[in-house]
Design an enzyme around this catalytic site. Structure first.
Site, short mmCIF file in Angstrom:
data_model
loop_
_atom_site.label_atom_id
_atom_site.label_comp_id
_atom_site.label_asym_id
_atom_site.label_seq_id
_atom_site.Cartn_x
_atom_site.Cartn_y
_atom_site.Cartn_z
N GLU A 26 -8.25 -7.17 -7.84
CA GLU A 26 -8.38 -7.97 -6.48
C GLU A 26 -9.53 -8.32 -6.48
OE1 GLU A 26 -8.09 -7.18 -1.52
OE2 GLU A 26 -7.97 -5.26 -3.10
N HIS A 82 -2.03 -6.18 -5.60
CA HIS A 82 -2.88 -7.56 -5.76
C HIS A 82 -2.74 -8.23 -6.93
CE1 HIS A 82 -4.68 -7.20 -1.67
NE2 HIS A 82 -4.84 -5.86 -2.08
#
Length: 498
Positions: free
Chosen positions: A344, A369
């Protein structure tokens, strides 16, 4: 005559060459589309009718945006257009569409500021109005430190000269939404600072045991209303407390989840259920992670049917990388399902995006993510080889300053290569978004190909159940239920209703 024959011969050749070229071109595009997420699905006649309506609305929106790029909402901050998208016909169809499961969401970021404001009207809530504002339920005045003084929230409202203004200022503590996000959040630093303060403010108020149980029950209800049938929630498992100050250990918090889930399932038997992912902070030392893993094993032993797995949370750029905890994580890799936040970040070649390497080597079932994954072609191959789900949170990524124009989101690469994407919403309450519809809409209209259609939406919903932590029998039952809901929607659909 000879010249005329030569002319027609050349003309015919040109036409044949042009047809050959156009056929090759069409085949390339067709073959490429089949490689995209959902591109190989076949639609029934009824799905085809629904798709025709959906794509008419989609093309109308996107054609206007192409001709007037200055008005293309999804190239700006989410806060500037989140209310406008409710008017979209595409949004309204997606809102009504069965969407499967949400597999990446954090407990205290699910319900928005209006719900939290209602909590502040409950009895026996005390407030410390000095910075930082504290909120805690208690039978008597809390003995916790307060720079000013603790008072009942009801008294604080009674003393103010303008309750409406008081509540408006209080509400700001329960949201990170602002009118001028480009000024307030010029970089990821400001976005995450305010985001973390949000959790500090709401955590103490929500950790009152009865409130906690009701909050999660109401969160599940909110998901169900957004046509979600199963949820996996991440929690740091805060210590719950009673009015008399009694504080419980984290096992009790986990069991509070079980209690809320069972009550909800009894009231709404069409709901598949929910599971817990224990997700303590990553900004700790190795000994703390060992303790966290032991707790995860204990929770799994106590409530296996409601426990999904383990994660480490917090801003990756500022937290400890997974490689620091490899020895501890390896010891429980065969006993716990891992769903690590990994990649992320906008950085490339950093310890943060290298979390993807360790998450994959540690056998993670899904990656949270995975924003940096397209920069690592070998890791993308490992994701495909090991069938690792990718929990993508599009709105979260724009709100927390990873990307602004959603056409540049790496999810487009995942879509193009039919990677195992699962759309989720992260902390929708913190930015006043829908439980999942907003993420579906912006992914469909801002990230996916203009040609992507109902097949992609269906595949996303199917993926969310396929990559869940449900056992095989429960997963098959969930897929059957989803298909029934999907077919019911198709039968009832009328384009004129939108």
């Amino acid at each position: 005559m000879m010249r005329l024959q030569i002319f027609f011969s050349i003309f015919t050749s040109v036409i044949c060459l042009d047809e050959t070229y156009q056929n090759k071109r069409a085949k390339l595009l067709s073959d490429e589309f089949k490689l995209t997420l959902g591109g190989s699905l076949n639609l029934t006649d009824k799905e085809g009718e629904v798709n025709k309506c959906l794509m008419q609305y989609k093309n109308k929106e996107l054609n206007y945006a192409f001709d007037h790029p200055e008005y293309y909402n999804l190239s700006h901050h989410f806060f500037t257009y989140k209310k406008k998208i409710r008017e979209s016909k595409v949004y309204q169809i997606i809102k009504d569409l069965p969407k499967g499961a949400v597999l990446h969401v954090h407990d205290m970021g699910i319900l928005g500021p209006d719900y939290l404001m209602n909590v502040t009207y409950m009895d026996k809530l005390y407030v410390c109005l000095s910075y930082p504002v504290q909120l805690r339920f208690a039978e008597k005045t809390p003995k916790l430190s307060c720079a000013s003084s603790w008072q009942l929230m009801s008294e604080a409202r009674r003393k103010t000269t303008n309750v409406t203004k008081f509540d408006l200022e209080l509400r700001k503590l329960f949201t990170i939404v602002v009118d001028n996000p480009d000024v307030v959040y010029p970089s990821i630093t400001q976005s995450w600072d305010v985001f973390m303060k949000y959790f500090l403010t709401v955590s103490q108020m929500l950790s009152h045991r009865p409130v906690w149980e009701q909050y999660f029950y109401d969160a599940l209800k909110k998901f169900r209303e957004d046509n979600i049938m199963y949820v996996e929630v991440r929690s740091i498992l805060p210590n719950l407390y009673e009015l008399d100050g009694t504080t419980y250990g984290q096992i009790v918090t986990a069991k509070a989840y079980r209690k809320a889930i069972n009550r909800f399932m009894k009231d709404y038997p069409d709901f598949i259920g929910a599971k817990l992912i224990y997700a303590p902070p990553r900004k700790v030392d190795t000994e703390a992670v060992k303790i966290d893993l032991d707790l995860a094993l204990e929770i799994k032993h106590n409530m296996p049917e409601h426990f999904a797995g383990f994660d480490l949370v917090g801003q990756e750029d500022k937290g400890k990388p997974l490689k620091d905890f490899v020895p501890q994580l390896e010891t429980t890799a065969k006993e716990l399902n891992y769903f690590f936040h990994a990649g992320e970040t906008d950085w490339y070649g950093s310890l943060t995006d290298e979390n993807l390497v360790d998450a994959i080597l540690l056998g993670a079932k899904r990656l949270g993510h995975a924003y940096a994954l397209p920069k690592h072609p070998l890791l993308m191959k490992e994701v495909i080889k090991n069938n690792i789900g990718l929990e993508v949170n599009v709105v979260s990524n724009t709100v927390l300053s990873l990307v602004r124009d959603l056409r540049n989101h790496p999810l487009s690469v995942f879509f193009a290569n039919d990677l195992p994407v699962v759309l989720s919403s992260d902390d929708p309450g913190a930015w006043e978004a829908d439980p999942i519809t907003d993420d579906f809409y912006v992914a469909f209209m801002g990230v996916a190909s203009k040609q992507s259609d109902l097949r992609m939406l269906k595949k996303l919903a199917l993926n969310s159940l396929e990559y869940s932590a449900l056992d095989n029998q429960s997963k098959n039952e969930a897929l059957k239920r989803f298909n029934r809901k999907w077919d019911e929607f198709m039968k009832k659909f009328k384009c004129s209703s939108y």
